[in-house]
Design a protein around this motif. Structure first.
Motif, short mmCIF file in Angstrom:
data_model
loop_
_atom_site.label_atom_id
_atom_site.label_comp_id
_atom_site.label_asym_id
_atom_site.label_seq_id
_atom_site.Cartn_x
_atom_site.Cartn_y
_atom_site.Cartn_z
N LEU A 1 -6.52 8.56 6.66
CA LEU A 1 -5.25 9.12 7.08
C LEU A 1 -4.94 10.43 6.35
O LEU A 1 -5.29 10.59 5.19
CB LEU A 1 -4.12 8.12 6.79
N GLU A 2 -4.27 11.32 7.04
CA GLU A 2 -3.74 12.53 6.42
C GLU A 2 -2.55 12.11 5.54
O GLU A 2 -1.94 11.06 5.78
CB GLU A 2 -3.27 13.52 7.49
N PRO A 3 -2.20 12.91 4.52
CA PRO A 3 -1.13 12.51 3.60
C PRO A 3 0.19 12.09 4.26
O PRO A 3 0.79 11.09 3.88
CB PRO A 3 -0.94 13.73 2.71
N ALA A 4 0.64 12.83 5.27
CA ALA A 4 1.91 12.49 5.92
C ALA A 4 1.82 11.15 6.64
O ALA A 4 2.72 10.31 6.54
CB ALA A 4 2.32 13.58 6.90
N GLU A 5 0.71 10.92 7.35
CA GLU A 5 0.58 9.62 8.03
C GLU A 5 0.28 8.51 7.04
O GLU A 5 0.68 7.37 7.26
CB GLU A 5 -0.42 9.62 9.19
N HIS A 6 -0.38 8.84 5.93
CA HIS A 6 -0.62 7.85 4.89
C HIS A 6 0.72 7.33 4.36
O HIS A 6 0.92 6.12 4.23
CB HIS A 6 -1.46 8.47 3.77
N LEU B 1 4.72 -1.57 3.46
CA LEU B 1 5.71 -2.05 2.51
C LEU B 1 6.72 -2.95 3.21
O LEU B 1 7.08 -4.02 2.71
CB LEU B 1 6.41 -0.86 1.84
N TYR B 2 7.16 -2.56 4.38
CA TYR B 2 8.07 -3.37 5.17
C TYR B 2 7.43 -4.72 5.49
O TYR B 2 8.06 -5.78 5.35
CB TYR B 2 8.46 -2.62 6.45
N ILE C 1 3.33 -5.37 -2.97
CA ILE C 1 4.42 -4.39 -2.95
C ILE C 1 4.20 -3.36 -4.06
O ILE C 1 4.32 -2.15 -3.84
CB ILE C 1 5.78 -5.09 -3.09
N LEU C 2 3.86 -3.84 -5.25
CA LEU C 2 3.61 -2.95 -6.38
C LEU C 2 2.42 -2.03 -6.11
O LEU C 2 2.46 -0.83 -6.44
CB LEU C 2 3.40 -3.75 -7.66
N GLU C 3 1.38 -2.55 -5.49
CA GLU C 3 0.21 -1.73 -5.16
C GLU C 3 0.60 -0.61 -4.19
O GLU C 3 0.13 0.52 -4.31
CB GLU C 3 -0.90 -2.60 -4.56
N LEU C 4 1.47 -0.91 -3.24
CA LEU C 4 1.92 0.11 -2.30
C LEU C 4 2.78 1.17 -3.00
O LEU C 4 2.70 2.35 -2.68
CB LEU C 4 2.70 -0.54 -1.16
N ILE C 5 3.57 0.76 -3.97
CA ILE C 5 4.34 1.72 -4.76
C ILE C 5 3.39 2.65 -5.50
O ILE C 5 3.56 3.87 -5.50
CB ILE C 5 5.31 1.00 -5.71
N HIS C 6 2.35 2.07 -6.11
CA HIS C 6 1.35 2.89 -6.80
C HIS C 6 0.68 3.87 -5.83
O HIS C 6 0.38 5.00 -6.21
CB HIS C 6 0.30 2.01 -7.47
N ALA C 7 0.43 3.46 -4.61
CA ALA C 7 -0.21 4.33 -3.62
C ALA C 7 0.72 5.46 -3.17
O ALA C 7 0.24 6.56 -2.86
CB ALA C 7 -0.66 3.51 -2.41
N ALA C 8 2.01 5.19 -3.13
CA ALA C 8 2.97 6.20 -2.67
C ALA C 8 3.23 7.29 -3.72
O ALA C 8 3.54 8.43 -3.36
CB ALA C 8 4.29 5.54 -2.27
N LEU C 9 3.11 6.95 -4.97
CA LEU C 9 3.46 7.90 -6.04
C LEU C 9 2.68 9.21 -5.98
O LEU C 9 3.29 10.28 -6.04
CB LEU C 9 3.33 7.23 -7.40
N GLU D 1 6.91 8.20 -14.60
CA GLU D 1 8.10 8.90 -14.13
C GLU D 1 9.01 7.95 -13.35
O GLU D 1 10.23 7.95 -13.54
CB GLU D 1 7.68 10.09 -13.25
N LEU D 2 8.41 7.14 -12.50
CA LEU D 2 9.18 6.16 -11.74
C LEU D 2 9.89 5.18 -12.68
O LEU D 2 11.07 4.88 -12.49
CB LEU D 2 8.26 5.39 -10.78
N GLU D 3 9.18 4.74 -13.69
CA GLU D 3 9.75 3.79 -14.66
C GLU D 3 10.91 4.45 -15.43
O GLU D 3 11.92 3.78 -15.68
CB GLU D 3 8.66 3.31 -15.62
N GLU D 4 10.80 5.71 -15.76
CA GLU D 4 11.90 6.42 -16.43
C GLU D 4 13.13 6.45 -15.54
O GLU D 4 14.25 6.24 -16.01
CB GLU D 4 11.48 7.85 -16.78
N ILE D 5 12.94 6.71 -14.27
CA ILE D 5 14.06 6.74 -13.32
C ILE D 5 14.67 5.35 -13.18
O ILE D 5 15.89 5.19 -13.17
CB ILE D 5 13.59 7.30 -11.95
#
Length: 108
Positions: free
Chosen positions: A28-33, A41-42, A64-72, A81-85
């Motif tokens: 996938l291209e980044p936008a479609e990824h 995630l849904y 869910i956590l793996e998908l968060i790691h993939a989105a970062l 950075e996410l953890e700081e927020i």
């Protein structure tokens, strides 16, 4: 042959291949990824909602956590950075540990 048209974990093609299956994939291209990460995630949140035991809940939370790691990286961000927020928001507004359920707020 079943058609899936969905994001899968990186090693799924090798798993299918080892079992003798045939498949087709594309990168996938980044936008479609990012769109597919959101879709997945849904799906994983729905699966988490349906869990009835600790092990299944942890499996879905790990997905869910793996998908968060993939989105970062798509957002040019790190987990740190996410953890700081997350911590800053928790310090300002609290977390969700106490199970406080807001029913209504009276208008002034």
């Amino acid at each position: 042959m079943p058609v899936y048209n969905k994001l899968v974990r990186d090693l799924i093609p090798q798993v299918i291949e080892k079992s003798g299956g045939k498949f087709s994939t594309r990168t996938l291209e980044p936008a479609e990824h990012l769109t597919e990460i959101k879709n997945k995630l849904y799906e994983e949140v729905k699966e988490f909602q349906e869990t009835n035991n600790r092990q299944d809940a942890l499996e879905e939370l790990a997905d869910i956590l793996e998908l968060i790691h993939a989105a970062l990286p798509i957002h040019e961000a790190t987990y740190e950075e996410l953890e700081e927020i997350r911590i800053a928001k928790k310090e300002k507004r609290g977390g969700f540990e106490e199970g406080i359920y807001l029913i209504e707020v009276e208008d002034e």
